[in-house]
Design an enzyme around this catalytic site. Sequence first.
Site, mmCIF file in Angstrom:
data_model
loop_
_atom_site.group_PDB
_atom_site.id
_atom_site.type_symbol
_atom_site.label_atom_id
_atom_site.label_comp_id
_atom_site.label_asym_id
_atom_site.label_seq_id
_atom_site.Cartn_x
_atom_site.Cartn_y
_atom_site.Cartn_z
ATOM 1 N N CYS A 1 0.801 -1.236 0.000
ATOM 2 C CA CYS A 1 0.000 0.000 0.000
ATOM 3 C C CYS A 1 0.829 1.280 0.000
ATOM 4 O O CYS A 1 0.707 2.105 -0.907
ATOM 5 C CB CYS A 1 -0.923 0.026 1.218
ATOM 6 S SG CYS A 1 -1.985 -1.412 1.385
ATOM 7 N N HIS B 1 -2.596 6.781 4.114
ATOM 8 C CA HIS B 1 -1.534 5.799 4.395
ATOM 9 C C HIS B 1 -0.140 6.279 4.006
ATOM 10 O O HIS B 1 0.733 5.476 3.668
ATOM 11 C CB HIS B 1 -1.836 4.457 3.723
ATOM 12 C CG HIS B 1 -1.300 3.287 4.501
ATOM 13 N ND1 HIS B 1 -1.412 1.976 4.086
ATOM 14 C CD2 HIS B 1 -0.626 3.227 5.684
ATOM 15 C CE1 HIS B 1 -0.851 1.171 4.961
ATOM 16 N NE2 HIS B 1 -0.363 1.903 5.949
#
Length: 594
Positions: free
Chosen positions: A83, A144
């Site tokens: 990610c 993130h």
Amino acid sequence: LSWIQHEHCLWNIMRLLLFLVICQCAINSVKTNKPNVILLMADDLGIGDLGCYGNRTLRTSNIDRLAEEGVTLTQHIAASPLCTPSRAAFLTGRYPIRSGMAAFSRVGVFLFSASSGGLPSEEITFSKLLKQRGYATALIGKWHLGMNCESSNDFCHHPLSHGFDYFYGLTVTNFRDCKPGQGSVFLKGVQKSLVIPIQITGITLVSLAIVQYLGLLKVPFQALGYCLLITAISLAVLIFFFYHFRHLNCFLMRDHQIIQQPLSYENLTQRLTKEAMRFIQRNTDTPFLLFLSYLHVHTALYASKNFRGKSKHGLYGDAVEEMDWSVGQVLDVLEKYNLSDKTLVYFTSDQGAHVEEISSSGEVHGGYNGIYKGGKSMNWEGGIRVPGLLRWPGVIQAGAYIDEPTSNMDIFPTIVKLAEAQLPSDRIIDGHDLMPLLQGKVTRSKHEFLFHYCNAYLNAVRWHPGNSESVWKVVFFTPNFSPEDSNGCYDSHVCFCHGGFITQHDPPLLFDLSRDPEEKVPLTPETESHFYEILRVIHQAVDNHTRSLHPVPDQLSWDNLLWKPWLQVCCSSLLQSCYCDYDSEGRLLEVHSG
């Protein structure tokens, strides 16, 4: 004479008015030439989960509609199979190794809201460049890429510091630990990492106490007491942190304010979708950039009542179909305000499906990567070959398939050029403008080579020679699957990138993806006459690429990854378990006022 002067004056006024009309038309033309941009990103979605990529059981009619009305990229590659680095590459158009967003340690993503690492302020994102060109910009959903550096409110890595005007979402990610009853991604790792050190510490302290008691060795009681105190405090902090993990790390923000802590999953996708629709409605007369970054289908899986139990693939399928509904809502609001023809829409996933995701009850919570090997955290095709759908009616081809190597880094130069902004000249941009390919003006991708990193380690290289249909892939090391005959690293939940977790290959493995996309049979000098020549060209490309890299601070070092109490954000107080729910209160007010 006065009549002639009067006529002359009228003529000048008419010419002036005509000039103003022409100028206004030119201004409007410039405005309409700059399209709106909507970027839709799923989390951990498998390429085989969508109908437009061959799935026949999950209902994804709205996402499939993007394929029917636009272009389907069949060899669209994420710059990383994890990610954090993948999203860093997406936003900057650069390999994450260039920005320090690729880890040399085992952990390759941010795990805590109070970590000090993140996307450096020196990096230029497409949102920064489009904002400078007058675009309204918003990120809704998952970030993130870090939040704070030195204090709990400096927001140095926050989305608003990287070119977004508006943010509604999560600064970290969706963890199993965020949803009660869904297990923990940390428990197994913590048990493995801490049991032996705790046992050693305990045995050492007990042994010292016994030796002291028997008089065999004199150990100052003060030193023994300090050791016991430090051990007790360390354990207490650790227990406190993991007991309160959900409250400390799983929260919803609007801009810089926490509005829900801990995060509630109730109608979460509907809330994200509503925020996206409102943003579009607020900017119908202004060019806008909307990055809708879904929490689906990362675990913990969730689905609202309207979708729960409705798919043929359990909770995972429910989540995919709910996300598809959300995509449909976004497309409908574009239709409602006559914006479809003025808007480039892109759909993708940050990496492949997480094949090792299995719930405590044995239900498969990971997706399907189709024919491709491996998944998330791996550079087998299943980990990096992701959906790539682009639609812009009347501008790019409809119903077309492009089987050329493309990258999620290509979105950066593509939309920057469409916004008539300048690409940065002081750094290497690894992505390429997709528009010539999407409009059928060229048939070959500009990517002759693509470099596949596992964290900060070069794992594989893709080569698409200009005079050949072959797509060669050289793999320098492979993850050790556990169990050996499986398709992933089930014992450790994800595959790692170095040490005893991998097998090095010398010579490296060689595949021709045009003939063997499943990466089943490595080629050898006996089966491929150009074996050593291909390796020589790829090694030269690696040398050139390596020389283009420059040392940068490691944003994913242990120091930057670890939880720092002074960076912890809290909407109330630790005594109140950092609890607040302004989001639900706001929604209740809306209902009552309506």
